[in-house]
Design an enzyme around this catalytic site. Structure first.
Site, PDB file in Angstrom:
ATOM      1  N   HIS A  79       0.867  -1.180   0.000  1.00  0.00           N
ATOM      2  CA  HIS A  79       0.000   0.000   0.000  1.00  0.00           C
ATOM      3  C   HIS A  79       0.911   1.241   0.000  1.00  0.00           C
ATOM      4  O   HIS A  79       2.029   1.199   0.515  1.00  0.00           O
ATOM      5  CB  HIS A  79      -0.831  -0.052   1.279  1.00  0.00           C
ATOM      6  CG  HIS A  79      -1.916   0.967   1.393  1.00  0.00           C
ATOM      7  ND1 HIS A  79      -1.676   2.253   1.814  1.00  0.00           N
ATOM      8  CD2 HIS A  79      -3.252   0.885   1.188  1.00  0.00           C
ATOM      9  CE1 HIS A  79      -2.824   2.916   1.855  1.00  0.00           C
ATOM     10  NE2 HIS A  79      -3.796   2.114   1.469  1.00  0.00           N
ATOM     11  N   ASP A 136       2.982  -4.635   8.091  1.00  0.00           N
ATOM     12  CA  ASP A 136       1.762  -3.855   7.920  1.00  0.00           C
ATOM     13  C   ASP A 136       0.584  -4.817   8.085  1.00  0.00           C
ATOM     14  O   ASP A 136       0.303  -5.625   7.197  1.00  0.00           O
ATOM     15  CB  ASP A 136       1.771  -3.206   6.534  1.00  0.00           C
ATOM     16  CG  ASP A 136       0.446  -2.522   6.197  1.00  0.00           C
ATOM     17  OD1 ASP A 136      -0.533  -2.700   6.937  1.00  0.00           O
ATOM     18  OD2 ASP A 136       0.406  -1.823   5.165  1.00  0.00           O
ATOM     19  N   GLN A 140      -4.548  -5.318   6.933  1.00  0.00           N
ATOM     20  CA  GLN A 140      -5.516  -6.264   6.345  1.00  0.00           C
ATOM     21  C   GLN A 140      -5.443  -7.655   6.975  1.00  0.00           C
ATOM     22  O   GLN A 140      -6.114  -8.573   6.492  1.00  0.00           O
ATOM     23  CB  GLN A 140      -5.303  -6.370   4.830  1.00  0.00           C
ATOM     24  CG  GLN A 140      -5.515  -5.075   4.075  1.00  0.00           C
ATOM     25  CD  GLN A 140      -6.964  -4.604   4.054  1.00  0.00           C
ATOM     26  OE1 GLN A 140      -7.891  -5.359   4.349  1.00  0.00           O
ATOM     27  NE2 GLN A 140      -7.172  -3.335   3.717  1.00  0.00           N
ATOM     28  N   LYS A 195     -10.493  -0.710  10.557  1.00  0.00           N
ATOM     29  CA  LYS A 195     -10.645  -1.883   9.685  1.00  0.00           C
ATOM     30  C   LYS A 195     -11.006  -3.132  10.485  1.00  0.00           C
ATOM     31  O   LYS A 195     -11.239  -4.189   9.916  1.00  0.00           O
ATOM     32  CB  LYS A 195      -9.360  -2.115   8.887  1.00  0.00           C
ATOM     33  CG  LYS A 195      -9.090  -1.006   7.863  1.00  0.00           C
ATOM     34  CD  LYS A 195      -7.863  -1.320   7.036  1.00  0.00           C
ATOM     35  CE  LYS A 195      -7.318  -0.110   6.317  1.00  0.00           C
ATOM     36  NZ  LYS A 195      -8.065   0.247   5.102  1.00  0.00           N
ATOM     37  N   CYS A 239      -4.747   2.475  -3.661  1.00  0.00           N
ATOM     38  CA  CYS A 239      -3.522   2.998  -3.023  1.00  0.00           C
ATOM     39  C   CYS A 239      -2.341   2.049  -3.236  1.00  0.00           C
ATOM     40  O   CYS A 239      -1.519   1.849  -2.337  1.00  0.00           O
ATOM     41  CB  CYS A 239      -3.711   3.273  -1.543  1.00  0.00           C
ATOM     42  SG  CYS A 239      -4.889   4.572  -1.213  1.00  0.00           S
TER      43      CYS A 239
HETATM   44  N1  PMP Z   1      -1.853  -0.830   4.573  1.00  0.00           N
HETATM   45  C1  PMP Z   1      -2.783  -1.580   4.001  1.00  0.00           C
HETATM   46  C2  PMP Z   1      -2.429  -2.947   3.492  1.00  0.00           C
HETATM   47  C3  PMP Z   1      -4.075  -1.066   3.855  1.00  0.00           C
HETATM   48  O1  PMP Z   1      -5.016  -1.808   3.257  1.00  0.00           O
HETATM   49  C4  PMP Z   1      -4.372   0.229   4.332  1.00  0.00           C
HETATM   50  C5  PMP Z   1      -5.752   0.830   4.192  1.00  0.00           C
HETATM   51  N2  PMP Z   1      -6.364   0.628   2.942  1.00  0.00           N
HETATM   52  C6  PMP Z   1      -3.357   0.950   4.952  1.00  0.00           C
HETATM   53  C7  PMP Z   1      -2.117   0.384   5.056  1.00  0.00           C
HETATM   54  C8  PMP Z   1      -3.583   2.328   5.488  1.00  0.00           C
HETATM   55  O2  PMP Z   1      -4.456   2.292   6.568  1.00  0.00           O
HETATM   56  P1  PMP Z   1      -5.007   3.657   7.192  1.00  0.00           P
HETATM   57  O3  PMP Z   1      -5.538   4.467   6.056  1.00  0.00           O
HETATM   58  O4  PMP Z   1      -6.054   3.207   8.142  1.00  0.00           O
HETATM   59  O5  PMP Z   1      -3.857   4.320   7.878  1.00  0.00           O
END
Ligand code: PMP
Length: 411
Positions: free
Chosen positions: A122, A199, A202, A225, A370
């Site tokens: 991401h 990270d 997910q 999430k 993203c």
């Molecule tokens: N890493 C991953 C794999 C994600 O899916 C996301 C959110 N789509 C993020 C980081 C970022 O999370 P946040 O916007 O809650 O900081």
């Protein structure tokens, strides 16, 4: 088996209608809906407890502080961290990773040092390292992915060098649904004396995470999430690193003593929590973790994996269906070719498909998710993504499949 009809009653929003259709919410990878217990706990705190934490002698402040610190203990237990000193509340995964990139980067990297990431990250696990690159001149190495959407584990070992300072890797891809073998990756990195940041944005909502069993050095996730509120997230870090990293932001709470000449910093985890934290959201997150714990993470995982498998099977019957990646868990990314022509026909634009599904009450996400470098690797601009949560049903998958088929025939 989850008692889905009972569970769905816990999430008031799921009873909504959208464009005269029952809401089919399949955008859980972006954010999950909140159970009433989370909403009630936060409402109750604002109604009956609210006071700033840590600095007050008065009753409400002490009660708010107790709730906040108990939330930290709930998070610690949930990911099985050794100590609450290693649980830092942040605004989310993004802030957690930026914190590490800024402060670990400050303390432990110099020009020419290397950070390894992967081809399925991401943006929030790419750009912070690029900011460090701009500041310090580090080198970013990227582990490529295979055509099946898995990390190329033949290449990964060749990326380590004496200059490697950190490996930062997603646990589960938010686009492909790939579950990465992070325990093996951490073992490999540690064999090269390289610490690892995972990270977990997910993974935490879908599977049991044990940071001690994984032996990761840092682990980041977002509250929103995993059925908690927005504005709260977590960074777990091993004390051996956190102790040696400088503070991220300066301000109240993170200090021990301040004079204009010199400031000493507070102990862990407060050294990294400058300013008034979102203590109400921390409470909400803890209630969300209580909620999934009561259902059982292994039950949630079994339900979601079965639902993902069922969805893949049903969607595969649609002519012109293109899947991206393996969809091990809770995430399916796809595009569909137009009309009856099937494969070879041009793809329906993901935005068109998503927009028309929305008119049927079906919420999916469209775009690059993203993860633009990953889209590049796949040779596409974007996908449609259906992502599942504990409250999703087979009937909702059927609605998605019927919806896709209906839209497909319109093109
Ligand atoms: N890493 C991953 C794999 C994600 O899916 C996301 C959110 N789509 C993020 C980081 C970022 O999370 P946040 O916007 O809650 O900081």
């Amino acid at each position: 088996m989850l008692e889905l009809q009972e569970i769905r009653k816990d999430f008031p929003i799921l009873a909504r209608e959208v464009y005269d259709h029952p809401l089919v919410y399949l955008d859980n990878g972006a954010t999950t809906q909140k159970p009433r217990s989370v909403i009630d706990a936060m409402t109750n705190e604002y109604l009956n407890v609210n006071a700033n934490v840590h600095r007050g002698v008065h009753f409400l402040s002490q009660e708010a502080t107790r709730i906040y610190e108990e939330a930290r203990e709930t998070v610690r237990a949930f990911i099985h961290a050794p100590s609450t000193a290693e649980i830092i509340f942040t605004r989310g995964t993004t802030e957690s990773i930026n914190l590490v990139a800024a402060t670990f980067g400050e303390a432990f990297t110099q020009e020419g040092d290397e950070v390894i990431i992967t081809g399925m990250e991401h943006h929030s696990n790419i750009v912070p390292w690029q900011l460090l690159q701009m500041r310090k001149g580090i080198v970013i190495k990227v582990c490529p992915i295979t055509d099946e959407g898995r990390l190329n584990l033949d290449v990964l070992p060749t990326l380590f060098s004496p200059r490697t300072k950190l490996l930062a890797c997603t646990h589960v891809s938010n686009v492909l649904g790939t579950v990465n073998p992070v325990a093996d990756i951490i073992r490999l990195a540690h064999a090269h004396d390289v610490p690892v940041l995972i990270d977990g944005a997910q993974s935490v909502p879908h599977t049991t995470v044990d940071v001690q069993a994984l032996d990761c050095d840092f682990f980041a996730f977002s509250g929103h999430k995993v059925y908690g509120p927005t504005g709260i997230g977590v960074l777990y870090g091993k004390r051996q690193w956190l102790d040696r990293m400088p503070p991220y932001m300066g301000g109240g709470e993170m200090i021990q003593k301040v004079t204009f000449e010199r400031t000493t910093f507070n102990e862990l985890p407060y050294k990294f929590e400058a300013g008034t934290p979102d203590y109400v959201a921390a409470n909400g997150l803890a209630r969300a973790l209580d909620y999934v714990t009561a259902i059982g993470m292994s039950n949630i995982e079994a339900h979601e994996r079965a639902l993902t498998r069922y969805a893949r099977e049903q969607m595969a019957l649609i002519p012109g269906m293109h899947f991206y990646g393996s969809s091990d868990d809770a995430v399916i990314s796809f595009n569909v070719a137009a009309g009856e022509a099937g494969r070879g026909a041009s793809l329906i634009h993901h935005l068109d498909l998503g927009t028309l599904l929305d008119r049927l009450g079906i919420a999916v996400r469209t775009g690059h998710h993203c993860a633009e470098p990953l889209m590049h690797r796949l040779g596409i601009e974007g996908t449609v993504r259906a992502s599942f949560a504990l409250y999703n049903t087979k009937e909702e998958v059927d609605a998605l499949v019927a919806g896709i088929d209906r839209v497909r025939k319109m093109f």
